[in-house]
Write an enzyme that holds these catalytic residues in place. Sequence first.
Site, PDB file in Angstrom:
ATOM      1  N   ASP A  98      40.127 119.870  49.555  1.00 49.62           N
ATOM      2  CA  ASP A  98      39.640 120.038  48.167  1.00 49.62           C
ATOM      3  C   ASP A  98      39.194 121.468  47.945  1.00 49.62           C
ATOM      4  OD1 ASP A  98      39.735 117.279  48.155  1.00 49.62           O
ATOM      5  OD2 ASP A  98      37.546 117.007  48.225  1.00 49.62           O
ATOM      6  N   HIS A 139      36.669 116.625  50.681  1.00 51.89           N
ATOM      7  CA  HIS A 139      37.696 116.683  51.724  1.00 51.89           C
ATOM      8  C   HIS A 139      37.877 118.161  52.061  1.00 51.89           C
ATOM      9  CE1 HIS A 139      38.960 113.207  49.232  1.00 51.89           C
ATOM     10  NE2 HIS A 139      39.480 112.680  50.303  1.00 51.89           N
TER      11      HIS A 139
HETATM   12  C1  XLS Z   1      41.112 106.872  47.894  1.00 55.35           C
HETATM   13  C2  XLS Z   1      39.827 107.011  48.541  1.00 55.35           C
HETATM   14  C3  XLS Z   1      39.409 108.448  48.855  1.00 55.35           C
HETATM   15  C4  XLS Z   1      38.310 108.469  49.864  1.00 55.35           C
HETATM   16  C5  XLS Z   1      38.130 109.784  50.530  1.00 55.35           C
HETATM   17  O1  XLS Z   1      41.447 105.859  47.303  1.00 55.35           O
HETATM   18  O2  XLS Z   1      38.860 106.376  47.776  1.00 55.35           O
HETATM   19  O3  XLS Z   1      39.064 109.114  47.693  1.00 55.35           O
HETATM   20  O4  XLS Z   1      37.092 108.095  49.299  1.00 55.35           O
HETATM   21  O5  XLS Z   1      39.261 110.200  51.193  1.00 55.35           O
END
Ligand code: XLS
EC number: 5.3.1.5
Length: 451
Positions: free
Chosen positions: A108, A105
């Site tokens: 991140d 993200h």
């Molecule tokens: C949350 C989601 C997230 C997505 C990316 O539950 O799995 O991690 O994969 O935003």
Amino acid sequence: MDTKTNYWNGIDKIQYVGHQDKKSSFGFQYYNPEEVIAGKKMKDWLRFSVAYWHTFDQRLVDPFGDGTAQRPYDNYTDPMDLALAKVDAAFEFYDKLGVDYLCFHDRDLAPEGDTLRQTNANLDKVVDKIVEYQKTTGMKVLWNTSNMFSNPRFVDGAATSPFADVFAYSAAQLKHSLEIGKRVGSENYVFWGGREGYESLWNTNMKQEQEHAAKLFHLAKDYANEIGFDAQMMLEPKPKEPTTHQYDFDAATTIAFMKEYDLDKDFKLNLEGNHANLAGHTYQHEIRVAREAGLLGSLDANQGDKLIGWDIDEFPSNLYATTAAMYEVIENGGIGPRGGLNFDAKPRRSSFEANDLFRSHIVGMDSFAAGLRIAAAMKEDGFLDNLKADRYSSYKSGIGADIESGKADLKSLEDYSLDKTQADLVGATHSDHLEQVKDTINHYIVETLSK
Ligand code: XLS
Ligand code: NI
Ligand code: NI
């Protein structure tokens, strides 16, 4: 740039050792990247990816407790220094683990500033460093995405927020993420609608919110085209959490949404193990629904626990589930046009040492590698293909062929059925011997893994 960092002390490059010789915990039992299984190298079937947020940012918090994680960059106090140090640690980790892909993200990677302009500047600095590493290592980005759920501004959603300024900000944030995606050469771009749902219908304009979500997806695709960022766009279903109801509830709901808003030509699905579980399905079910609609994009690899009701993002270790998932992948000819297995997973809170990050990826990679081997063995023998061909064989000729071809109508089907007796109809069905089928699957699991 320092490419000889030593963050992950005591870890050498993880090797395939095979299950007979596996004496240490730091070797692959079943994942042998160059080995050809069912016509393709294992690494090309699996395309493993490390999730930046869990592996490098996650502190192993849970709703009742602080983080327990011990990480080799914990001594950095300045947020930008920390962000840059993590990039070194991350690339050393990828190299030692032997993966070719990462996912992230925007948030991140770098801390937010006071304005989006400052936030973008922080982010660009970290992305510069990632791009430099990509040049020397060949690491690829499976997908990137925008975190539009953590910050308090997204309290009621991003695209589906009732507040127009938040929609505008989300669009602006997303624009920069797409530009970054292009810079790092992301093969896919994911939208997980973190808070795109509702807490209560009493105060929600559901249709307006869904139209806004569709609008942002269209704007994103248009802008990606405009800048020549040709990533496969994907939506990631999840039924609930953080909101009580998420609009992208499961694969079938999301496909209906995509078709209603004319997104199904440009978007595919990114499916996650524990999201399937939370929706009351299996991972295999979600993958089957997507692949039969021609919309399987990529997979987030994790597992849940029926005894715990939230998204626990556990590393996959259940061979039965990974076998079922890989069976669907083989039937699909691959995960998706550009898909991979992204470990959207974290170690348990009690498993807090730095090197547990290697141990957890090893079990995840080995579990999917084992699943691939088992599913490939079943495919090679035609076990499930024959079983299904036989089960549906009555549609090959006679009345069945007329139904398939469209020749039959209600009148001809009545003529055919009117004088059939109860015994005739019961006689037309036969047992599927389901228990024996499961016994045979167990046999394939044991047999394949002991070779
Ligand atoms: C949350 C989601 C997230 C997505 C990316 O539950 O799995 O991690 O994969 O935003
Ligand atoms: Ni996910
Ligand atoms: Ni998730």
